[in-house]
Design an enzyme around this catalytic site. Structure first.
Site, short mmCIF file in Angstrom:
data_model
loop_
_atom_site.label_atom_id
_atom_site.label_comp_id
_atom_site.label_asym_id
_atom_site.label_seq_id
_atom_site.Cartn_x
_atom_site.Cartn_y
_atom_site.Cartn_z
N SER A 159 33.76 -3.81 -52.32
CA SER A 159 34.67 -2.73 -52.71
C SER A 159 35.78 -3.21 -53.64
O SER A 159 36.41 -2.40 -54.32
CB SER A 159 35.27 -2.08 -51.45
OG SER A 159 35.97 -3.05 -50.70
N ASP A 403 46.24 -1.12 -45.30
CA ASP A 403 45.25 -1.73 -46.18
C ASP A 403 45.99 -2.75 -47.05
O ASP A 403 46.68 -2.38 -48.00
CB ASP A 403 44.57 -0.66 -47.04
CG ASP A 403 43.55 -1.26 -48.02
OD1 ASP A 403 43.45 -2.51 -48.11
OD2 ASP A 403 42.87 -0.47 -48.71
N HIS A 406 42.82 -4.12 -50.56
CA HIS A 406 42.58 -3.48 -51.86
C HIS A 406 43.90 -3.39 -52.61
O HIS A 406 44.95 -3.75 -52.09
CB HIS A 406 41.96 -2.10 -51.64
CG HIS A 406 40.64 -2.18 -50.94
ND1 HIS A 406 40.52 -2.00 -49.59
CD2 HIS A 406 39.41 -2.46 -51.40
CE1 HIS A 406 39.25 -2.15 -49.24
NE2 HIS A 406 38.55 -2.44 -50.32
#
Ligand SMILES: *[C@@H]1O[C@H](CO)[C@@H](O)[C@H](O)[C@H]1NC(C)=O
Ligand SMILES: *[C@@H]1O[C@H](CO)[C@@H](O)[C@H](O)[C@H]1NC(C)=O
Ligand SMILES: *[C@@H]1O[C@H](CO)[C@@H](O)[C@H](O)[C@H]1NC(C)=O
Ligand SMILES: *[C@@H]1O[C@H](CO)[C@@H](O)[C@H](O)[C@H]1NC(C)=O
Ligand SMILES: *[C@@H]1O[C@H](CO)[C@@H](O)[C@H](O)[C@H]1NC(C)=O
Length: 444
Positions: A159, A403, A406
């Protein structure tokens, strides 16, 4: 089943694409120690920081550096930049801010749209990467498209490969809006975009290990760990190679799961498994093995006529005060200085494991018309604990989870594409020479 895996399972059921990368945080306490020390140091910075560098000039074409002739021979006109190691440097304040916003970029993914999810601070957008030995020009979408016109580029990995591609789509959208032309499934594991005016095709190919892998199941339930085969490449991306001009290889974070590793029909051992009587392998060894095979597969691709391979190095996650599932967060609002990242610890070990095979691949590739280079972002990103979504993502099924893996868009991840453009310029004469050679071959 241990609680980590259970939670991962739950996240999976909610169809979260990034469940897996969270797992690795559980195992990597090294960052916490030095992060804590610098919290104290940083509080001082906040107290004494001045606001004198506030925006005094605006974006506009005049901010772009002179468009450079992309077909320059190495050493011809830009010798200084040609040799400069982009990976060593520091973040410096720059009031210009990003080239796009969450309004101007129509393809900005919901999950990376940190401002939509309530992020308030903006100062983290006002820093530029300054390599020690040269200037890294501001991303120029026109220069980029001039080089990649009619070409095909693939981001291969997990990702974070997608995060990188999405940043590029946003940067290019200032020149041309990309159209999605293919999506493999709902999670978008393989997606293809096209920019018709420039006939540029850009795709992300899902391959979190680069090598062949199958998820382990115990009693019919997936465990989150994988069986990895270091001698079997993941054909799903290799079969696309002949169509590519540029392959951008990444992948690291999934190696930190409890994986079982095989080579030549033998079980070598496991990474972070709890079995008492098996050989425990460090992730770095397995990462190096996977990249060795991936680079070899590119060199062995007989139907690939021309290809530039760029290895994008490890992008570290940066949870503080806990791990991904114990309330770890990333609330910083400004970068670290190089002195503050404490030599990078294990993160640089993983990055070095990726790089260990590149010289060898380069030597073999020269004879076959393959070019290899690295987008070495690890140190730069170790200095950007302020660039992650933190709590500002769609975490409705994982209330309170941050998170810190990312990167927000816009954000420091956009710099990866400034590295990319610089490397494309360095290699454009190589690709041109190859094309000329191939045309001559066709004539004879
Ligand atoms: C962009 O971010 C702002 C907050 O800064 C938010 O109010 C707005 O809804 C976002 N727009 C889009 C299109 O995401
Ligand atoms: C667009 O590029 C592809 C290669 O990526 C090429 O095969 C095709 O002919 C090009 N189309 C046009 C209209 O130039
Ligand atoms: C798998 O199922 C069997 C039979 O129900 C049980 O004895 C065993 O403990 C289970 N194994 C695991 C790892 O859950
Ligand atoms: C570990 O050792 C136990 C007892 O000797 C054995 O039953 C088990 O199969 C072994 N596990 C593996 C993975 O070799
Ligand atoms: C970590 O926790 C302490 C104590 O709750 C807090 O003072 C500190 O600001 C936290 N650090 C970060 C980076 O969130």
């Amino acid at each position: 089943m241990n609680p980590t895996l259970k939670l991962s399972k739950r996240m999976h059921e909610h169809n979260l694409t990034n469940k897996v990368e969270y797992l690795n945080l559980v195992r990597r306490p090294s960052l916490l120690i030095y992060s804590l020390c610098f919290t104290i140091w940083l509080s001082f910075c906040f107290l004494f920081a001045s606001n004198t560098l506030k925006s005094t000039f605006e974006h506009g074409d005049s901010d772009y550096p002179e468009q450079r002739n992309s077909l320059n021979q190495p050493g011809n006109g830009r010798p200084e930049t040609e040799k400069c190691d982009l990976s060593k440097g520091r973040w410096t304040q720059d009031a210009r801010g990003p080239l796009y916003t969450n309004f101007s970029c129509k393809t900005l993914p919901y999950q990376r749209n940190c401002f939509l999810h309530g992020r308030m601070d903006r100062d983290f957008l006002q820093w530029r990467w300054k390599p020690d030995e040269c200037e890294l020009p501001v991303f120029n979408p026109r220069s980029f498209l001039n080089i990649v016109k009619g070409k095909t580029m693939a981001f291969i990995g997990d990702s974070l490969a997608r995060n990188h591609m999405n940043s590029l789509l946003c940067l290019l959208s200032e020149e041309e809006t990309p159209h999605e032309v293919y999506r493999e499934d709902e999670e978008g594991k393989t997606i293809i975009w096209h920019l018709p005016r420039n006939n540029f095709t850009i795709m992300v190919l899902w391959s979190p290990f680069l090598v062949s892998a199958s998820e382990m199941a115990v009693n019919g339930t997936e465990t989150g760990g994988f069986h990895l085969h270091l001698d079997k490449i993941d054909e799903s991306w290799v079969q696309k190679l002949p169509a590519l001009d540029y392959a951008i290889l990444s992948a690291t974070n999934w190696f930190f799961r409890p994986n079982y590793v095989y080579e030549g029909g033998h079980f070598l051992g496991c990474i972070y498994c709890s079995d008492p009587n098996v050989t425990h392998l460090g992730p770095d060894i397995v990462i190096q093995g996977a990249f060795r095979l991936a680079l070899k597969s590119i060199n062995d691709c007989n139907s690939c006529s021309r290809i530039v391979t760029l290895l994008r190095t490890f992008s570290p996650s940066q949870f503080e005060n806990g791990t991904w599932n114990t309330g770890g967060t990333c609330k910083r609002t400004r970068p670290f200085a190089p002195e503050e990242i404490n030599n990078g610890g294990l993160d640089l070990v993983y990055r070095n494991a990726q790089l260990a095979e590149i010289d060898n691949a380069r030597k073999l590739g020269e004879e076959k018309g393959r070019a290899f280079d690295v987008i070495d972002v690890t140190e730069a990103m170790l200095m950007r604990p302020d660039g992650h979504p933190g709590l500002h993502w769609d975490n409705r099924w994982n209330k309170g989870l941050s998170d810190c893996l990312h990167w927000c868009l816009p954000g420091p991840v956009d710099t990866w594409n400034e590295f990319l453009l610089e490397l494309l310029q360095r290699h454009s004469s190589f690709l041109l020479a190859l094309e000329v050679m191939q045309q001559q071959k066709l004539k004879n």
